[in-house]
Enzyme design. Structure first.
Site, short mmCIF file in Angstrom:
data_model
loop_
_atom_site.label_atom_id
_atom_site.label_comp_id
_atom_site.label_asym_id
_atom_site.label_seq_id
_atom_site.Cartn_x
_atom_site.Cartn_y
_atom_site.Cartn_z
N GLY A 212 5.76 -6.53 2.52
CA GLY A 212 6.92 -7.46 3.27
C GLY A 212 7.60 -6.75 4.02
O GLY A 212 7.61 -5.41 4.41
N ASN A 213 8.66 -7.45 4.38
CA ASN A 213 9.95 -6.59 5.28
C ASN A 213 11.28 -7.07 5.09
O ASN A 213 11.24 -8.26 4.41
CB ASN A 213 9.57 -6.73 6.92
N ARG A 214 12.36 -6.73 5.30
CA ARG A 214 13.65 -7.12 5.12
C ARG A 214 14.27 -8.24 5.72
O ARG A 214 15.42 -8.66 5.69
CB ARG A 214 14.53 -5.81 5.17
#
Ligand code: PMT
Length: 401
Positions: A212-214
């Site tokens: 995932g990412n932020r």
């Protein structure tokens, strides 16, 4: 913003009164405590029982039938904000002159809370010099005016005078509650259909883990909310939590593939698409049904590319106005290149390594690139302010001359 706030919903007698029920429901869903007050003629268009069922309290309809000695002052003093939707020409005239001859106007006069008014009437009545004078008076008195739109009216007529949709009224209320100065809300995106993507996709590695990412969805949410508050019909396809109050149609997704499917199946129908989501470029292949176990040794995870959502839209024959985002680190050269290569109308570059910029912040510092490589750098702004300027810029671009 609306959670726990006490809202008085005033309904006057026009056919748009049916939308007041939907507005009441939107407000209750957003966590507001709603009490309604209606004129006698509103009762010709909307049953008091309907509002009672939605708000949990029977609306105030008259000075005299109530148990309370002074229902209008009770309501007016109780309110954190009051909204009148629909507001007929007569209601607007009475408000402007303080002619308190029904319980709705009396409540509006008895409140010190911010007042939002959503006019609804026939075009001739709206454009009449007296109505326009009265609206000016209300603005000068600090009343927020939202709408009207141009569109279908009662009796088969078409033109300015149609009440705005409940979503735009909710947005105006939020603005009024936040202490914004009264203004006539510009509904310059009325009639526009808009699609926005937001949030960071999650690509499963196994049933419990993901790549995932932020991305928090704040940037995309601000863009969607701004469009809705300016009258657009908005679809938000998001892998994050949608904006509260939610004046937009939300499609929740998790993976890049789901975001691609949801976007591509809807995008042919919109005028503007803005892709603010941080979409994973790769995903693990062959995700199994069971959790990878440490005891089984280091896993080898094969990856494959995800669908390029932006490229799919750019390749459409009749594509909508297309805005991409680019998250870069250190330099925005990559964003400039993407603007010229990706087939977009505008590309919003942000350096996510800068303080206050990019992922999960309330602010952003962006540079807008055109497809011919021209750029416009904006200072560090709140994400809602970036959204406001972005929509101004898009409208400027779409309006010839
Ligand atoms: O959500 P926030 O916490 O508020 O953070 C905002 C943000 C930093 C996520 C946002 O401002 C931003 O930069 N979004 C784009 C992030 C990104 O994925 O950039 P990119 O350079 O990798 O992608 C370029 C464009 O292609 C983007 O419009 C992206 O949505 C799109 N894309 C990317 C990959 C893919 N498979 N399909 C796509 O359509």
């Amino acid at each position: 913003m609306l959670a726990g706030r006490r809202i008085v919903l005033g309904v006057s007698g026009g056919v748009a009164a049916y939308k007041a029920a939907y507005l009441a429901r939107r407000l209750v869903e957003a966590g507001a405590v709603v009490r309604a007050v209606m004129t006698q003629s509103a009762g010709q268009f909307l049953g008091a029982q309907t509002l009672a069922a939605i708000t949990g309290e029977h609306p105030v309809e008259d000075f005299w039938d109530e148990v309370e000695v002074s229902p209008h002052t009770d309501l007016g003093q109780w309110a954190d904000a009051m909204v009148i939707a629909p507001a007929t020409a007569a209601t607007i005239a009475k408000l402007a002159t303080g002619l308190s001859d029904n319980v709705l106007i009396a409540t509006a006069l008895a409140t010190e809370a911010p007042l939002v008014v959503a006019p609804a009437m026939h075009t001739e009545m709206w454009e009449n010099a007296a109505t326009q004078r009265n609206v000016e008076t209300l603005l000068a008195d600090g009343v927020m005016i939202v709408g009207p739109l141009s569109g279908a009216l009662a009796g088969g007529d078409t033109g300015p005078g149609r009440m705005v949709e409940p979503e735009a009224i909710v947005a105006a209320l939020e603005e009024a509650l936040a202490g914004a100065p009264a203004r006539a809300r510009v509904l310059d995106l009325a009639g526009y259909k808009v699609l926005v993507t937001a949030g960071g996709t999650r690509e499963p590695i196994d049933p419990v883990r993901f790549i995932g990412n932020r991305s928090s969805g704040k940037m995309g949410n601000a863009i969607a909310a701004e469009a809705a508050s300016r009258g657009a019909q908005v679809t938000l396809i998001t892998a994050a939590a949608p904006p509260s109050g939610s004046a937009v149609d939300v499609v929740s997704v998790e993976t890049a593939q789901q975001m691609a499917d949801a976007t591509w199946s809807r995008v042919a129908d919109v005028d503007v698409a803005i892709l603010a989501a941080a979409v994973a470029d790769f995903r693990p292949t062959g995700v199994g049904d069971s959790k990878l176990r440490r005891g089984d040794g280091l896993p080898v995870i094969d990856i494959e590319p995800t669908p390029d959502i932006l490229a799919g839209i750019a390749a459409m024959e009749n594509r909508p106005y297309l805005v991409g985002f680019a998250a870069e680190t250190g330099s925005l050269e990559g964003a400039r290149r993407k603007a010229t290569e990706k087939g977009v109308d505008l590309l919003v570059g942000n350096d996510v390594s800068r303080a206050g910029s990019g992922f999960a912040t309330d602010t952003n510092e962006v540079t807008i690139y055109t497809s011919s490589g021209e750029s416009d750098s904006w200072p560090l702004l709140s994400k809602p302010e970036v959204a406001r300027r972005l929509w101004d810029r898009i409208l400027e671009d779409r309006t010839p001359g």
